[in-house]
Design a protein around this motif. Sequence first.
Motif, PDB file in Angstrom:
ATOM      1  N   VAL A 162     -42.745  38.745 -28.798  1.00 20.16           N
ATOM      2  CA  VAL A 162     -41.673  37.828 -29.185  1.00 20.16           C
ATOM      3  C   VAL A 162     -41.621  37.820 -30.706  1.00 20.16           C
ATOM      4  CG1 VAL A 162     -40.812  35.459 -29.135  1.00 20.16           C
ATOM      5  CG2 VAL A 162     -42.006  36.397 -27.130  1.00 20.16           C
ATOM      6  N   PHE A 163     -40.486  38.232 -31.255  1.00 22.35           N
ATOM      7  CA  PHE A 163     -40.283  38.205 -32.700  1.00 22.35           C
ATOM      8  C   PHE A 163     -39.548  36.914 -33.034  1.00 22.35           C
ATOM      9  CE2 PHE A 163     -40.679  42.719 -31.768  1.00 22.35           C
ATOM     10  CZ  PHE A 163     -41.547  43.136 -32.764  1.00 22.35           C
ATOM     11  N   ARG A 164     -40.096  36.184 -34.010  1.00 21.83           N
ATOM     12  CA  ARG A 164     -39.515  34.890 -34.381  1.00 21.83           C
ATOM     13  C   ARG A 164     -39.570  34.740 -35.899  1.00 21.83           C
ATOM     14  NH1 ARG A 164     -41.730  29.911 -31.158  1.00 21.83           N
ATOM     15  NH2 ARG A 164     -40.300  30.864 -29.670  1.00 21.83           N
ATOM     16  N   PRO A 165     -38.442  34.401 -36.532  1.00 22.45           N
ATOM     17  CA  PRO A 165     -38.475  34.180 -37.982  1.00 22.45           C
ATOM     18  C   PRO A 165     -39.205  32.870 -38.305  1.00 22.45           C
ATOM     19  CG  PRO A 165     -36.271  33.781 -37.126  1.00 22.45           C
ATOM     20  CD  PRO A 165     -37.095  34.259 -35.982  1.00 22.45           C
ATOM     21  N   ASP A 166     -40.015  32.907 -39.363  1.00 22.16           N
ATOM     22  CA  ASP A 166     -40.682  31.667 -39.782  1.00 22.16           C
ATOM     23  C   ASP A 166     -39.776  30.909 -40.741  1.00 22.16           C
ATOM     24  OD1 ASP A 166     -40.959  32.867 -42.286  1.00 22.16           O
ATOM     25  OD2 ASP A 166     -43.099  33.252 -42.069  1.00 22.16           O
ATOM     26  N   SER A 167     -40.279  29.830 -41.319  1.00 20.88           N
ATOM     27  CA  SER A 167     -39.457  28.974 -42.178  1.00 20.88           C
ATOM     28  C   SER A 167     -38.950  29.695 -43.428  1.00 20.88           C
ATOM     29  CB  SER A 167     -40.239  27.723 -42.578  1.00 20.88           C
ATOM     30  OG  SER A 167     -41.426  28.090 -43.251  1.00 20.88           O
ATOM     31  N   SER A 168     -39.646  30.744 -43.857  1.00 21.01           N
ATOM     32  CA  SER A 168     -39.199  31.500 -45.031  1.00 21.01           C
ATOM     33  C   SER A 168     -38.232  32.631 -44.656  1.00 21.01           C
ATOM     34  CB  SER A 168     -40.402  32.090 -45.776  1.00 21.01           C
ATOM     35  OG  SER A 168     -40.980  33.139 -45.010  1.00 21.01           O
ATOM     36  N   GLY A 169     -38.033  32.825 -43.356  1.00 21.64           N
ATOM     37  CA  GLY A 169     -37.145  33.897 -42.904  1.00 21.64           C
ATOM     38  C   GLY A 169     -37.874  35.180 -42.563  1.00 21.64           C
ATOM     39  N   ALA A 170     -39.182  35.236 -42.864  1.00 22.83           N
ATOM     40  CA  ALA A 170     -39.965  36.425 -42.519  1.00 22.83           C
ATOM     41  C   ALA A 170     -40.153  36.485 -41.010  1.00 22.83           C
ATOM     42  CB  ALA A 170     -41.316  36.387 -43.217  1.00 22.83           C
ATOM     43  N   MET A 171     -40.087  37.674 -40.461  1.00 19.41           N
ATOM     44  CA  MET A 171     -40.210  37.844 -39.020  1.00 19.41           C
ATOM     45  C   MET A 171     -41.689  37.895 -38.632  1.00 19.41           C
ATOM     46  SD  MET A 171     -38.184  37.936 -36.463  1.00 19.41           S
ATOM     47  CE  MET A 171     -36.594  38.391 -37.074  1.00 19.41           C
ATOM     48  N   ARG A 172     -42.057  37.098 -37.668  1.00 19.24           N
ATOM     49  CA  ARG A 172     -43.422  37.066 -37.131  1.00 19.24           C
ATOM     50  C   ARG A 172     -43.380  37.620 -35.711  1.00 19.24           C
ATOM     51  NH1 ARG A 172     -46.977  35.869 -41.217  1.00 19.24           N
ATOM     52  NH2 ARG A 172     -46.062  34.248 -42.500  1.00 19.24           N
ATOM     53  N   ALA A 173     -44.448  38.279 -35.312  1.00 17.12           N
ATOM     54  CA  ALA A 173     -44.544  38.827 -33.967  1.00 17.12           C
ATOM     55  C   ALA A 173     -45.673  38.136 -33.220  1.00 17.12           C
ATOM     56  CB  ALA A 173     -44.796  40.329 -34.029  1.00 17.12           C
ATOM     57  N   TYR A 174     -45.386  37.746 -31.988  1.00 19.96           N
ATOM     58  CA  TYR A 174     -46.364  37.111 -31.114  1.00 19.96           C
ATOM     59  C   TYR A 174     -46.478  37.948 -29.846  1.00 19.96           C
ATOM     60  CZ  TYR A 174     -45.295  33.245 -34.215  1.00 19.96           C
ATOM     61  OH  TYR A 174     -45.104  32.468 -35.333  1.00 19.96           O
ATOM     62  N   VAL A 175     -47.683  38.336 -29.495  1.00 17.04           N
ATOM     63  CA  VAL A 175     -47.906  39.115 -28.279  1.00 17.04           C
ATOM     64  C   VAL A 175     -48.225  38.145 -27.150  1.00 17.04           C
ATOM     65  CG1 VAL A 175     -49.300  40.910 -27.187  1.00 17.04           C
ATOM     66  CG2 VAL A 175     -48.715  41.087 -29.614  1.00 17.04           C
ATOM     67  N   VAL A 176     -47.530  38.317 -26.040  1.00 17.52           N
ATOM     68  CA  VAL A 176     -47.670  37.416 -24.903  1.00 17.52           C
ATOM     69  C   VAL A 176     -47.946  38.232 -23.639  1.00 17.52           C
ATOM     70  CG1 VAL A 176     -46.519  35.615 -23.561  1.00 17.52           C
ATOM     71  CG2 VAL A 176     -46.002  35.860 -25.988  1.00 17.52           C
ATOM     72  N   ASP A 177     -48.853  37.746 -22.812  1.00 17.54           N
ATOM     73  CA  ASP A 177     -49.188  38.388 -21.547  1.00 17.54           C
ATOM     74  C   ASP A 177     -48.392  37.725 -20.425  1.00 17.54           C
ATOM     75  OD1 ASP A 177     -50.338  39.356 -19.209  1.00 17.54           O
ATOM     76  OD2 ASP A 177     -52.400  39.192 -19.945  1.00 17.54           O
ATOM     77  N   LEU A 178     -47.356  38.422 -19.927  1.00 16.13           N
ATOM     78  CA  LEU A 178     -46.529  37.858 -18.855  1.00 16.13           C
ATOM     79  C   LEU A 178     -47.340  37.582 -17.601  1.00 16.13           C
ATOM     80  CD1 LEU A 178     -43.150  39.826 -18.828  1.00 16.13           C
ATOM     81  CD2 LEU A 178     -43.598  37.527 -19.648  1.00 16.13           C
ATOM     82  N   ARG A 179     -48.296  38.431 -17.314  1.00 15.74           N
ATOM     83  CA  ARG A 179     -49.107  38.243 -16.107  1.00 15.74           C
ATOM     84  C   ARG A 179     -49.911  36.952 -16.189  1.00 15.74           C
ATOM     85  NH1 ARG A 179     -51.093  44.396 -16.082  1.00 15.74           N
ATOM     86  NH2 ARG A 179     -49.121  45.331 -15.482  1.00 15.74           N
ATOM     87  N   ALA A 180     -50.426  36.629 -17.385  1.00 22.21           N
ATOM     88  CA  ALA A 180     -51.180  35.388 -17.562  1.00 22.21           C
ATOM     89  C   ALA A 180     -50.267  34.179 -17.362  1.00 22.21           C
ATOM     90  CB  ALA A 180     -51.829  35.349 -18.945  1.00 22.21           C
ATOM     91  N   ILE A 181     -49.021  34.287 -17.798  1.00 26.33           N
ATOM     92  CA  ILE A 181     -48.061  33.201 -17.588  1.00 26.33           C
ATOM     93  C   ILE A 181     -47.790  33.044 -16.096  1.00 26.33           C
ATOM     94  CG2 ILE A 181     -45.693  32.420 -17.990  1.00 26.33           C
ATOM     95  CD1 ILE A 181     -45.823  33.926 -20.683  1.00 26.33           C
ATOM     96  N   GLN A 182     -47.570  34.157 -15.417  1.00 30.50           N
ATOM     97  CA  GLN A 182     -47.272  34.111 -13.985  1.00 30.50           C
ATOM     98  C   GLN A 182     -48.449  33.558 -13.181  1.00 30.50           C
ATOM     99  OE1 GLN A 182     -46.199  38.244 -13.689  1.00 30.50           O
ATOM    100  NE2 GLN A 182     -44.009  37.789 -13.781  1.00 30.50           N
ATOM    101  N   ARG A 183     -49.668  33.823 -13.617  1.00 31.80           N
ATOM    102  CA  ARG A 183     -50.862  33.292 -12.941  1.00 31.80           C
ATOM    103  C   ARG A 183     -51.086  31.812 -13.251  1.00 31.80           C
ATOM    104  NH1 ARG A 183     -53.370  37.997 -15.078  1.00 31.80           N
ATOM    105  NH2 ARG A 183     -54.335  36.656 -16.637  1.00 31.80           N
ATOM    106  N   GLY A 184     -50.418  31.300 -14.296  1.00 30.07           N
ATOM    107  CA  GLY A 184     -50.623  29.920 -14.706  1.00 30.07           C
ATOM    108  C   GLY A 184     -51.747  29.760 -15.711  1.00 30.07           C
ATOM    109  N   ASP A 185     -52.263  30.874 -16.230  1.00 27.88           N
ATOM    110  CA  ASP A 185     -53.342  30.840 -17.217  1.00 27.88           C
ATOM    111  C   ASP A 185     -52.825  30.595 -18.629  1.00 27.88           C
ATOM    112  OD1 ASP A 185     -55.078  31.449 -15.146  1.00 27.88           O
ATOM    113  OD2 ASP A 185     -55.128  33.592 -15.592  1.00 27.88           O
ATOM    114  N   LEU A 186     -51.526  30.759 -18.838  1.00 31.70           N
ATOM    115  CA  LEU A 186     -50.920  30.618 -20.158  1.00 31.70           C
ATOM    116  C   LEU A 186     -49.579  29.909 -19.976  1.00 31.70           C
ATOM    117  CD1 LEU A 186     -51.208  31.574 -23.170  1.00 31.70           C
ATOM    118  CD2 LEU A 186     -49.930  33.599 -22.513  1.00 31.70           C
ATOM    119  N   ALA A 187     -49.271  29.003 -20.886  1.00 34.02           N
ATOM    120  CA  ALA A 187     -47.994  28.289 -20.813  1.00 34.02           C
ATOM    121  C   ALA A 187     -46.837  29.251 -21.072  1.00 34.02           C
ATOM    122  CB  ALA A 187     -47.975  27.154 -21.834  1.00 34.02           C
TER     123      ALA A 187
END
Length: 96
Positions: free
Chosen positions: A33-58
Amino acid sequence: PGVFPVAGRTTLLQAIALAEGTDRVAKEDEVVVFRPDSSGAMRAYVVDLRAIQRGDLADPVLVGEDRVVVPRSGSAVFIREVTDTLRGFVRFGPLY
């Protein structure tokens, strides 16, 4: 693949569902997930979809200007391409 505008509160899993889910070569444990921070710089967050589907991650809520990238697994792509290639050469049933 494509661009899917969303309105209102939308989670990552809902956005993936809007795109008709992932395919069989998706690297679901490394969705970015790429998301701009308050300064406009793009930040990248790696997310595990399987962990979300298992309920281990929000399931994160997406915000304006988020970009979601589901990478492809190199080994899965290789196997799919070999399988697709061999499909034209392999015959099933008795050989005469």
